[in-house]
Design a protein around this motif. Structure first.
Motif, PDB file in Angstrom:
ATOM      1  N   ALA A   4       0.941 -12.363   7.113  1.00  8.49           N
ATOM      2  CA  ALA A   4       1.609 -11.313   6.185  1.00  8.49           C
ATOM      3  C   ALA A   4       1.464 -11.676   4.814  1.00  8.49           C
ATOM      4  O   ALA A   4       1.016 -10.759   4.102  1.00  8.49           O
ATOM      5  CB  ALA A   4       2.991 -11.074   6.695  1.00  8.49           C
ATOM      6  N   ILE A   5       1.875 -12.828   4.519  1.00  7.07           N
ATOM      7  CA  ILE A   5       1.845 -13.218   3.143  1.00  7.07           C
ATOM      8  C   ILE A   5       0.314 -13.216   2.674  1.00  7.07           C
ATOM      9  O   ILE A   5       0.046 -12.798   1.436  1.00  7.07           O
ATOM     10  CB  ILE A   5       2.154 -14.641   2.874  1.00  7.07           C
ATOM     11  N   SER A   6      -0.515 -13.741   3.478  1.00  2.46           N
ATOM     12  CA  SER A   6      -1.882 -13.628   3.288  1.00  2.46           C
ATOM     13  C   SER A   6      -2.580 -12.199   2.913  1.00  2.46           C
ATOM     14  O   SER A   6      -3.109 -11.975   1.804  1.00  2.46           O
ATOM     15  CB  SER A   6      -2.819 -14.449   4.210  1.00  2.46           C
ATOM     16  N   SER A   7      -1.937 -11.202   3.630  1.00  2.00           N
ATOM     17  CA  SER A   7      -2.428  -9.922   3.354  1.00  2.00           C
ATOM     18  C   SER A   7      -1.726  -9.265   2.167  1.00  2.00           C
ATOM     19  O   SER A   7      -2.335  -8.669   1.272  1.00  2.00           O
ATOM     20  CB  SER A   7      -1.962  -8.887   4.550  1.00  2.00           C
ATOM     21  N   LEU A   8      -0.546  -9.774   1.701  1.00  2.00           N
ATOM     22  CA  LEU A   8       0.263  -9.430   0.529  1.00  2.00           C
ATOM     23  C   LEU A   8      -0.664  -9.896  -0.571  1.00  2.00           C
ATOM     24  O   LEU A   8      -0.783  -9.202  -1.633  1.00  2.00           O
ATOM     25  CB  LEU A   8       1.351  -9.777   0.584  1.00  2.00           C
ATOM     26  N   ILE A   9      -0.961 -11.020  -0.440  1.00  2.00           N
ATOM     27  CA  ILE A   9      -1.597 -11.838  -1.651  1.00  2.00           C
ATOM     28  C   ILE A   9      -2.955 -11.070  -1.922  1.00  2.00           C
ATOM     29  O   ILE A   9      -3.593 -10.677  -3.303  1.00  2.00           O
ATOM     30  CB  ILE A   9      -1.802 -13.229  -1.436  1.00  2.00           C
ATOM     31  N   ASP A  42       0.836  -1.141   0.119  1.00  2.00           N
ATOM     32  CA  ASP A  42       0.167  -0.052  -0.230  1.00  2.00           C
ATOM     33  C   ASP A  42       0.827   1.287   0.150  1.00  2.00           C
ATOM     34  O   ASP A  42       0.449   2.219  -0.619  1.00  2.00           O
ATOM     35  CB  ASP A  42      -0.737   0.041   1.307  1.00  2.00           C
ATOM     36  N   TYR A  43       1.992   1.290   0.676  1.00  2.00           N
ATOM     37  CA  TYR A  43       2.682   2.404   0.841  1.00  2.00           C
ATOM     38  C   TYR A  43       3.408   2.521  -0.703  1.00  2.00           C
ATOM     39  O   TYR A  43       3.377   3.500  -1.156  1.00  2.00           O
ATOM     40  CB  TYR A  43       3.982   2.231   1.840  1.00  2.00           C
ATOM     41  N   LEU A  44       3.969   1.548  -1.111  1.00  2.00           N
ATOM     42  CA  LEU A  44       4.842   1.465  -2.262  1.00  2.00           C
ATOM     43  C   LEU A  44       3.925   2.122  -3.520  1.00  2.00           C
ATOM     44  O   LEU A  44       4.439   3.024  -4.299  1.00  2.00           O
ATOM     45  CB  LEU A  44       5.364  -0.041  -2.546  1.00  2.00           C
ATOM     46  N   THR A  45       2.625   1.695  -3.506  1.00  2.00           N
ATOM     47  CA  THR A  45       1.547   2.237  -4.504  1.00  2.00           C
ATOM     48  C   THR A  45       1.372   3.599  -4.370  1.00  2.00           C
ATOM     49  O   THR A  45       1.442   4.560  -5.337  1.00  2.00           O
ATOM     50  CB  THR A  45       0.231   1.176  -4.572  1.00  2.00           C
ATOM     51  N   ASP A  46       1.104   3.914  -2.986  1.00  2.00           N
ATOM     52  CA  ASP A  46       0.737   5.175  -2.721  1.00  2.00           C
ATOM     53  C   ASP A  46       1.963   6.356  -3.117  1.00  2.00           C
ATOM     54  O   ASP A  46       1.763   7.329  -3.636  1.00  2.00           O
ATOM     55  CB  ASP A  46       0.387   5.463  -1.300  1.00  2.00           C
ATOM     56  N   ARG A  47       2.965   5.733  -2.840  1.00  2.00           N
ATOM     57  CA  ARG A  47       4.266   6.766  -2.784  1.00  2.00           C
ATOM     58  C   ARG A  47       4.854   6.741  -4.328  1.00  2.00           C
ATOM     59  O   ARG A  47       5.202   7.914  -4.988  1.00  2.00           O
ATOM     60  CB  ARG A  47       5.394   6.191  -1.944  1.00  2.00           C
ATOM     61  N   PHE A  48       4.654   5.738  -4.812  1.00  2.00           N
ATOM     62  CA  PHE A  48       5.445   5.787  -6.297  1.00  2.00           C
ATOM     63  C   PHE A  48       4.385   5.546  -7.548  1.00  2.00           C
ATOM     64  O   PHE A  48       4.942   5.684  -8.752  1.00  2.00           O
ATOM     65  CB  PHE A  48       6.479   4.450  -6.477  1.00  2.00           C
ATOM     66  N   HIS A  49       3.276   5.061  -7.297  1.00  2.00           N
ATOM     67  CA  HIS A  49       2.017   4.953  -8.286  1.00  2.00           C
ATOM     68  C   HIS A  49       2.726   3.978  -9.458  1.00  2.00           C
ATOM     69  O   HIS A  49       2.696   4.565 -10.728  1.00  2.00           O
ATOM     70  CB  HIS A  49       1.881   6.338  -8.967  1.00  2.00           C
ATOM     71  N   MET A  50       3.489   3.074  -9.232  1.00  2.00           N
ATOM     72  CA  MET A  50       3.988   2.058 -10.242  1.00  2.00           C
ATOM     73  C   MET A  50       3.706   0.786  -9.839  1.00  2.00           C
ATOM     74  O   MET A  50       4.313   0.019  -8.962  1.00  2.00           O
ATOM     75  CB  MET A  50       5.527   2.236 -10.204  1.00  2.00           C
ATOM     76  N   VAL A  64       4.386  -4.816  -7.349  1.00  2.00           N
ATOM     77  CA  VAL A  64       4.392  -6.336  -7.559  1.00  2.00           C
ATOM     78  C   VAL A  64       5.783  -7.031  -7.265  1.00  2.00           C
ATOM     79  O   VAL A  64       6.066  -8.028  -6.450  1.00  2.00           O
ATOM     80  CB  VAL A  64       3.799  -6.588  -8.885  1.00  2.00           C
ATOM     81  N   CYS A  65       6.748  -6.429  -7.899  1.00  2.00           N
ATOM     82  CA  CYS A  65       8.185  -6.815  -7.578  1.00  2.00           C
ATOM     83  C   CYS A  65       8.551  -6.924  -6.193  1.00  2.00           C
ATOM     84  O   CYS A  65       9.118  -7.951  -5.468  1.00  2.00           O
ATOM     85  CB  CYS A  65       9.199  -6.080  -8.389  1.00  2.00           C
ATOM     86  N   ALA A  66       8.421  -5.744  -5.425  1.00  2.00           N
ATOM     87  CA  ALA A  66       8.430  -5.959  -3.807  1.00  2.00           C
ATOM     88  C   ALA A  66       7.999  -6.769  -3.147  1.00  2.00           C
ATOM     89  O   ALA A  66       8.431  -7.611  -2.422  1.00  2.00           O
ATOM     90  CB  ALA A  66       8.522  -4.495  -3.350  1.00  2.00           C
ATOM     91  N   VAL A  67       6.761  -6.967  -3.474  1.00  2.00           N
ATOM     92  CA  VAL A  67       5.651  -7.804  -2.865  1.00  2.00           C
ATOM     93  C   VAL A  67       6.004  -9.355  -3.107  1.00  2.00           C
ATOM     94  O   VAL A  67       6.053  -9.982  -2.295  1.00  2.00           O
ATOM     95  CB  VAL A  67       4.153  -7.743  -3.426  1.00  2.00           C
ATOM     96  N   ILE A  68       6.447  -9.749  -4.292  1.00  2.00           N
ATOM     97  CA  ILE A  68       6.876 -10.921  -4.775  1.00  2.00           C
ATOM     98  C   ILE A  68       8.347 -11.179  -3.916  1.00  2.00           C
ATOM     99  O   ILE A  68       8.357 -12.472  -3.438  1.00  2.00           O
ATOM    100  CB  ILE A  68       6.910 -11.366  -6.300  1.00  2.00           C
ATOM    101  N   LEU A  69       9.271 -10.312  -3.694  1.00  2.00           N
ATOM    102  CA  LEU A  69      10.289 -10.580  -2.914  1.00  2.00           C
ATOM    103  C   LEU A  69       9.874 -10.998  -1.525  1.00  2.00           C
ATOM    104  O   LEU A  69      10.409 -11.741  -0.939  1.00  2.00           O
ATOM    105  CB  LEU A  69      11.088  -9.328  -3.098  1.00  2.00           C
ATOM    106  N   GLY A  70       8.999  -9.970  -1.032  1.00  2.00           N
ATOM    107  CA  GLY A  70       8.503 -10.300   0.537  1.00  2.00           C
ATOM    108  C   GLY A  70       7.703 -11.444   0.495  1.00  2.00           C
ATOM    109  O   GLY A  70       8.290 -12.422   1.786  1.00  2.00           O
ATOM    110  N   ILE A  71       7.038 -12.139  -0.499  1.00  2.00           N
ATOM    111  CA  ILE A  71       6.456 -13.535  -0.257  1.00  2.00           C
ATOM    112  C   ILE A  71       7.466 -14.694  -0.309  1.00  2.00           C
ATOM    113  O   ILE A  71       7.460 -15.458   0.631  1.00  2.00           O
ATOM    114  CB  ILE A  71       5.351 -13.612  -1.415  1.00  2.00           C
TER     115      ILE A  71
END
Lengths: 501, 80
Positions: free
Chosen positions: A365-370, A127-135, A140-147
């Motif tokens: 956390a994974i569930s929330s990211l997905i 949510d932060y990444l989307t709000d800050r960078f609008h990209m 998706v890349c950062a979330v995949i790394l986290g997952i």
């Protein structure tokens, strides 16, 4: 963590470590977890993602402190750190500082992120990444790394849990049965109350962990003549444990601290706990306490390992990972056998608590990211009820898949090197937070280019052992490349509009 | 100002490593005769100092790090 796996896998069958009373204690503990899960369900205020994944943003001081604590310390704290200290002497003190450095990292990004999360309704790091960078591609890349990092984390902890059950029961309970039963318990309380249940169970697990570590260390320290006895035995049996590190070992020491600083502070479940704080004061006070907790957890386990090195010299890798239990068995002979028996039960409960609290938090956390970062953008018309139901369902599926992998991989060793990649991946997300929150002109495309380059560098260097003798983690080489590429791309792109965040 | 504080905390973090006590490989006989080695005392002391520094920074410089005056927020954010 790998040390624990090696340790528990050596005892597939034999005498149970826990007697009937010990197993009853563990059974009561599991029932309590379910009860807390149900209480968490009763305390639910609304059927929204914010309520399910952040406990309604209402975690108070004690709950927040103990959930942060229980989440950051896994079974490795109790077994792996002591074993490492046995082999490397006081060089393992680097882990104490590493655990403290995580709070230093929070100081850099948590104050601003907390305020943004409350004013703009963030639930996940995406949510932060989307709000800050609008990209979208960056998110998706950062979330995949986290997952990926969290899946590795869950898998190693599931393997530990399963082998622990086999070991504790002397082979009476199989790996498969143990993993499935404990997974069902974790999914049940998480399904019932989400973050609220997880944080409340973490609170109990954190207390058991804290109590276990301090009591075990106190008893062993007392019966082994304190510092004087420790140093005398080291002089006699392992004087090299007292020698200051070489320059190469100091580089390795520094690398470990910095990797913890950038890697562990980026755990998605830790970021969600920043969002979950009831107020800014609550978060501040929790972090102020957290920074001292390594002194009464990690440091004590390191000292215990060093005491063991003088007391039981000559153990191999597998034997040294068992040093805490050896010390407890020794206590039964030299000290009070009743006390020793109670401490063994407490020790086992603390390992199980530490491991379960790590798995449940990572799973949530994974569930929330997905749900929030991947599924919701694809189905924007879904209601909060439907998204929450999807989130709960995804937790069950994720746990089932992880259990399946754990059962499949229980005897595999070659894949272990791959699932060790966690912090090396997570620290590649750090520039998006550390720089993105303070540099208003930073562009998403520069962050994405850095993230991809850094990840590729870290993975390739780890895989092919490039500069493995330098003492610096591949993750940090990746992070250096990440920042260089970020700066170059940022300089090449036209000047961006300042973000309002 | 906040970047200076970040730099100081990272510098102190790096200085907790016992750089000044480095030995040559194979110096096993240089272990101290008695008591805890000085480099261990240094590291534990420096770690405690770092923890106190971070706790103080969180207390005194939180708003500076947030980059804006404090806006006390409580539960019930807009999160959906």
């Amino acid at each position: 963590m790998i040390g624990i796996l090696a340790q528990v896998s050596t005892v597939a069958t034999g005498e149970p470590v826990l007697g009937t009373s010990g197993l009853i204690f563990i059974g009561i503990y599991c029932c309590l977890l379910l009860l807390i899960g149900w209480l968490g369900h009763r305390a639910k205020k609304e059927n929204t993602l914010a309520d399910f994944y952040l406990g309604g943003r209402g975690l108070g001081f004690a709950v927040l402190l103990l959930t942060l604590y229980a989440t950051q310390y896994s079974g490795n704290t109790l077994m792996g750190f002591a074993g490492d200290a046995y082999r490397n002497g006081f060089n393992t003190l680097s882990i104490v500082m590493g655990m403290m450095s995580i709070i230093g990292a929070y100081f850099i990004y948590a104050p601003k992120l907390y305020r943004l999360s409350h004013s703009r309704g963030y639930i996940t790091m995406g949510d932060y990444l989307t709000d800050r960078f609008h990209m979208r591609s960056l998110t998706v890349c950062a979330v995949i790394l986290g997952i990926v990092a969290l899946c590795n984390y869950i898998l190693t902890n599931m393997l530990v849990l399963g082998k622990l059950v086999v070991w504790l029961s002397g082979g009476g309970i199989s790996f498969t049965t143990g993993v499935i039963v404990l997974a069902v318990i974790m999914v049940a309380y998480e399904f019932l109350g989400g973050m609220r249940s997880v944080a409340w169970t973490d609170m109990m697990q954190g207390l058991i962990l804290l109590l276990g570590v301090t009591l075990i260390f106190g008893a062993i320290f007392y019966y082994n003549d304190g510092v004087t006895g420790m140093i005398e035995r080291l002089h006699e049996h392992k004087p090299q444990a007292l020698v200051a590190p070489t320059a190469a070992e100091n580089r390795e020491w520094w690398s470990r601290i910095v990797l913890f600083f950038f890697g562990i502070s980026m755990y998605p479940h830790a970021i969600q706990r920043v969002y979950s704080a009831k107020s800014e004061q609550t978060l501040k006070r929790s972090l102020q306490f957290m920074v001292f907790l390594p002194l009464i957890t990690t440091l004590l386990m390191v000292l215990l390992g060093v005491i063991g090195a003088g007391k039981f010299p000559g153990l191999d890798k597998t034997g040294s990972d068992r040093i805490t239990l050896l010390m407890l068995q020794d206590l039964a002979q030299t000290g009070n056998s009743g006390l020793s028996q109670a401490l063994v039960v407490l020790f086992v409960a603390a390992i199980i608590a530490a491991t379960m609290s790590t798995i449940d938090s990572a799973l949530l956390a994974i569930s929330s990211l997905i749900t929030k970062d991947i599924y919701q953008p694809l189905r924007p018309s879904l209601s909060q009820d439907q998204l929450t139901a999807f989130g709960k369902g995804s937790s069950i599926v994720l746990m089932a898949v992880t259990v399946g992998f754990a059962i499949w991989l229980q005897d595999a060793t070659t894949i272990m090197a791959l699932i060790k990649l966690k912090l090396e991946l997570l620290c590649q997300i750090a520039p998006a937070f550390f720089l993105g929150l303070h540099w208003r002109l930073l562009r998403g495309s520069a962050v994405l280019a850095g993230l991809l380059t850094g990840t590729a560098t870290a993975v390739l260097m780890k895989q092919f052992g490039v500069l493995a003798d330098s003492g610096i983690s591949p993750g940090l080489y990746g992070l250096a490349m990440n920042v260089i590429v970020l700066l170059v791309v940022q300089a090449l792109l036209p000047v961006a509009k300042r973000t309002s965040l | 100002m906040k970047f200076l504080l970040y730099a100081v905390s990272i510098l102190v973090m790096s200085l907790t490593v016992p750089w000044f006590f480095s030995t040559e490989p194979g110096d096993a006989m240089n272990a101290p005769d008695a008591g805890l080695p000085l480099w261990v005392i240094y590291n534990i002391g420096a770690s405690i100092f770092y923890a106190a520094l971070v706790a103080a920074l969180i207390h005194w410089a939180w708003n500076a790090s947030a980059g804006a005056p404090e806006e006390e927020t409580t539960s019930g954010g807009a999160g959906q």
